[in-house]
Design a protein around this motif. Structure first.
Motif, PDB file in Angstrom:
ATOM      1  N   PHE A 132      -0.539  16.922  -3.795  1.00 19.80           N
ATOM      2  CA  PHE A 132       0.314  15.993  -3.493  1.00 19.80           C
ATOM      3  C   PHE A 132       0.221  15.433  -2.178  1.00 19.80           C
ATOM      4  N   ASP A 133      -0.182  14.116  -1.976  1.00 16.41           N
ATOM      5  CA  ASP A 133      -0.682  13.579  -0.757  1.00 16.41           C
ATOM      6  C   ASP A 133      -1.910  13.974  -0.114  1.00 16.41           C
ATOM      7  N   THR A 134      -2.204  13.277   0.744  1.00 16.73           N
ATOM      8  CA  THR A 134      -3.596  13.480   1.164  1.00 16.73           C
ATOM      9  C   THR A 134      -3.840  13.622   2.647  1.00 16.73           C
ATOM     10  N   GLY A 135      -2.708  13.429   3.444  1.00 14.53           N
ATOM     11  CA  GLY A 135      -2.638  13.560   4.883  1.00 14.53           C
ATOM     12  C   GLY A 135      -3.110  12.162   5.446  1.00 14.53           C
ATOM     13  N   GLN A 136      -3.291  12.375   6.706  1.00 19.81           N
ATOM     14  CA  GLN A 136      -3.695  10.863   7.210  1.00 19.81           C
ATOM     15  C   GLN A 136      -5.198  10.356   7.379  1.00 19.81           C
ATOM     16  N   THR A 137      -5.879  11.407   7.444  1.00 20.32           N
ATOM     17  CA  THR A 137      -7.334  11.139   7.642  1.00 20.32           C
ATOM     18  C   THR A 137      -8.187  12.388   6.459  1.00 20.32           C
ATOM     19  N   ALA A 138      -9.335  11.736   6.075  1.00 22.88           N
ATOM     20  CA  ALA A 138     -10.266  12.333   5.097  1.00 22.88           C
ATOM     21  C   ALA A 138     -10.720  13.502   6.062  1.00 22.88           C
ATOM     22  N   ASP A 139     -10.978  13.312   7.474  1.00 26.06           N
ATOM     23  CA  ASP A 139     -11.744  14.570   8.269  1.00 26.06           C
ATOM     24  C   ASP A 139     -10.985  15.867   8.296  1.00 26.06           C
ATOM     25  N   VAL A 140      -9.687  15.472   8.405  1.00 30.88           N
ATOM     26  CA  VAL A 140      -8.514  16.634   8.433  1.00 30.88           C
ATOM     27  C   VAL A 140      -8.358  17.360   7.120  1.00 30.88           C
ATOM     28  N   LEU A 141      -8.252  16.477   6.042  1.00 29.28           N
ATOM     29  CA  LEU A 141      -8.093  16.907   4.808  1.00 29.28           C
ATOM     30  C   LEU A 141      -9.380  17.775   4.372  1.00 29.28           C
ATOM     31  N   SER A 142     -10.474  17.301   4.467  1.00 31.75           N
ATOM     32  CA  SER A 142     -11.729  18.051   4.124  1.00 31.75           C
ATOM     33  C   SER A 142     -11.768  19.371   4.912  1.00 31.75           C
ATOM     34  N   HIS A 143     -11.606  19.328   6.177  1.00 28.71           N
ATOM     35  CA  HIS A 143     -11.790  20.286   6.966  1.00 28.71           C
ATOM     36  C   HIS A 143     -10.928  21.507   6.485  1.00 28.71           C
ATOM     37  N   ASN A 144      -9.459  21.277   6.540  1.00 31.00           N
ATOM     38  CA  ASN A 144      -8.732  22.402   6.024  1.00 31.00           C
ATOM     39  C   ASN A 144      -8.844  22.715   4.724  1.00 31.00           C
ATOM     40  N   ILE A 145      -9.079  22.069   3.532  1.00 31.27           N
ATOM     41  CA  ILE A 145      -9.241  22.526   2.341  1.00 31.27           C
ATOM     42  C   ILE A 145     -10.700  23.278   2.320  1.00 31.27           C
ATOM     43  N   SER A 146     -11.542  23.085   3.175  1.00 29.82           N
ATOM     44  CA  SER A 146     -12.801  23.819   3.120  1.00 29.82           C
ATOM     45  C   SER A 146     -12.367  25.256   3.794  1.00 29.82           C
ATOM     46  N   LEU A 147     -11.597  25.142   5.052  1.00 30.34           N
ATOM     47  CA  LEU A 147     -11.196  26.464   5.660  1.00 30.34           C
ATOM     48  C   LEU A 147     -10.109  27.444   4.845  1.00 30.34           C
ATOM     49  N   LEU A 148      -9.403  26.696   4.172  1.00 28.13           N
ATOM     50  CA  LEU A 148      -8.665  27.453   3.273  1.00 28.13           C
ATOM     51  C   LEU A 148      -9.416  27.928   1.937  1.00 28.13           C
ATOM     52  N   ASN A 149     -10.738  27.820   1.887  1.00 25.00           N
ATOM     53  CA  ASN A 149     -11.364  28.236   0.738  1.00 25.00           C
ATOM     54  C   ASN A 149     -11.050  27.768  -0.619  1.00 25.00           C
ATOM     55  N   LEU A 150     -10.608  26.302  -0.354  1.00 21.71           N
ATOM     56  CA  LEU A 150     -10.258  25.793  -1.592  1.00 21.71           C
ATOM     57  C   LEU A 150     -11.711  24.631  -1.719  1.00 21.71           C
ATOM     58  N   ASP A 151     -11.427  24.297  -3.044  1.00 26.44           N
ATOM     59  CA  ASP A 151     -12.317  23.278  -3.422  1.00 26.44           C
ATOM     60  C   ASP A 151     -11.844  21.952  -4.021  1.00 26.44           C
ATOM     61  N   VAL A 152     -12.269  20.795  -3.291  1.00 25.33           N
ATOM     62  CA  VAL A 152     -11.533  19.590  -3.799  1.00 25.33           C
ATOM     63  C   VAL A 152     -12.041  19.466  -5.204  1.00 25.33           C
ATOM     64  N   LYS A 153     -12.964  19.865  -5.856  1.00 28.39           N
ATOM     65  CA  LYS A 153     -13.318  19.554  -7.089  1.00 28.39           C
ATOM     66  C   LYS A 153     -12.564  20.027  -8.201  1.00 28.39           C
ATOM     67  N   ASP A 154     -11.597  21.130  -7.744  1.00 27.83           N
ATOM     68  CA  ASP A 154     -10.698  21.803  -8.392  1.00 27.83           C
ATOM     69  C   ASP A 154      -9.408  21.077  -8.712  1.00 27.83           C
ATOM     70  N   VAL A 155      -9.404  19.789  -8.193  1.00 24.42           N
ATOM     71  CA  VAL A 155      -8.051  19.182  -8.222  1.00 24.42           C
ATOM     72  C   VAL A 155      -7.968  18.316  -9.660  1.00 24.42           C
ATOM     73  N   ASP A 156      -7.386  18.584 -10.344  1.00 19.91           N
ATOM     74  CA  ASP A 156      -7.078  17.978 -11.627  1.00 19.91           C
ATOM     75  C   ASP A 156      -6.222  16.782 -11.587  1.00 19.91           C
ATOM     76  N   ALA A 157      -5.392  16.587 -10.787  1.00 22.16           N
ATOM     77  CA  ALA A 157      -4.656  15.421 -10.692  1.00 22.16           C
ATOM     78  C   ALA A 157      -4.087  15.087  -9.153  1.00 22.16           C
ATOM     79  N   LEU A 158      -3.684  13.934  -9.039  1.00 26.29           N
ATOM     80  CA  LEU A 158      -3.281  13.379  -7.530  1.00 26.29           C
ATOM     81  C   LEU A 158      -1.929  13.095  -7.783  1.00 26.29           C
ATOM     82  N   ALA A 159      -1.058  13.128  -6.902  1.00 24.03           N
ATOM     83  CA  ALA A 159       0.439  12.584  -6.935  1.00 24.03           C
ATOM     84  C   ALA A 159       0.462  12.038  -5.561  1.00 24.03           C
ATOM     85  N   ILE A 160       1.113  10.911  -5.337  1.00 18.58           N
ATOM     86  CA  ILE A 160       1.323  10.208  -4.279  1.00 18.58           C
ATOM     87  C   ILE A 160       2.746   9.964  -3.933  1.00 18.58           C
ATOM     88  N   SER A 161       3.391  10.485  -2.984  1.00 20.90           N
ATOM     89  CA  SER A 161       4.918  10.496  -2.670  1.00 20.90           C
ATOM     90  C   SER A 161       5.297   9.084  -2.470  1.00 20.90           C
TER      91      SER A 161
END
Length: 278
Positions: free
Chosen positions: A37-66
């Protein structure tokens, strides 16, 4: 178990190494799939935090934009190239160009690409009405009744022919998660107004609102407006829990916490809340 993780926020849990920015993104796990749900302001921060939280962006099934603003859509390029089969849910008005007035200039503040380009990359489902993403997880659709104050900014505009109009925030929407205990309302910015959003959810979904999460755009609320919001929340949502961040503002979070005690908590990047499955 349903799980909601704050991936991007203005603040982060201390000692985690998570990056912060003026933006918002939630990772929502259900037994039926995962929604970003939403993607933050930058791809850099989103990618960094997803990785650090041991999540995988490929596991996202749907995207919702507020809504379309850059602090909620700027990180899209961290998601789209990895998910060609992704489905994006948003309001019909989300691709209308948005502008922010600064120093006498109207600067673009919404999506950087067109609806046509998005549709060529992923499936786009736009609707003014509530849309079911997965069983028990819905978009609100457009918040149509706005009798209470909205979460407005004096700098937000749309183009009207050759002139300019204040942004009507028609694209603003939240998510609703149905749990055995009641409804969880997940907000992006609540430009439609927190009280308007909650009233709309009550009218369109069955069950009490047990939790409100996310940005509520109270950072610009003066004392009179904040007192009104607190009074209504106290009268109508006396048992509701609040996990607040982003555009809610520190002063508003403190005022709400003073009024409602431990029912109000900040929700920075790295924070996690779980809910029972329906």
């Amino acid at each position: 178990m349903n799980k909601i993780i704050c991936v991007v926020d203005n603040k982060a849990l201390k000692g985690t190494g998570l990056k912060t920015e003026h933006g918002l993104a939630f990772w929502i796990e259900t037994k039926n799939g995962t929604v970003l749900f939403d993607t933050g302001q930058t791809a850099d921060v989103l990618s960094h935090n997803i990785s650090l939280l041991n999540l995988d962006v490929k596991d996202v099934d749907a995207l919702a934009i507020s809504h379309a603003h850059y602090d909620h859509t700027g990180g899209l390029e961290a998601v789209l190239p990895e998910n060609p089969d992704l489905i994006m849910y948003a309001n019909e008005d989300v691709f209308r160009p948005k502008f922010s007035l600064r120093d006498g200039k109207y600067n673009p503040s919404g999506f950087e690409v067109s609806r046509e380009e998005f549709a060529s990359r992923i499936e786009v489902r736009l609707s003014d009405a509530p849309a079911e993403i997965f069983p028990n997880l819905w978009t609100t659709g457009e918040i149509t009744k706005r009798v209470e104050p909205e979460g407005r900014s004096s700098s937000h505009y749309i183009r009207d022919g050759e002139g300019w109009l204040p942004d009507p925030y028609r694209d603003d929407m939240s998510l609703v998660l149905k749990t055995p205990d009641g409804l969880v309302v997940v907000c992006g910015c609540c430009h439609a107004g927190l009280l308007n959003t909650l009233a709309y959810v009550e009218e369109n979904f069955e069950g009490p609102i047990v939790t409100v999460m996310g940005g509520t755009h109270l950072m610009t609320a003066d004392g009179k407006l904040l007192d009104h919001v607190i009074n209504v929340l106290d009268e109508r949502y006396s048992d509701t829990l609040f996990y607040l961040n982003h555009c809610t503002g520190d002063d508003a979070i403190k005022a709400l916490a003073n009024a409602f005690g431990e029912r109000v908590q900040p929700f920075p990047a790295g924070a996690v809340v779980t809910f029972k499955e329906q």
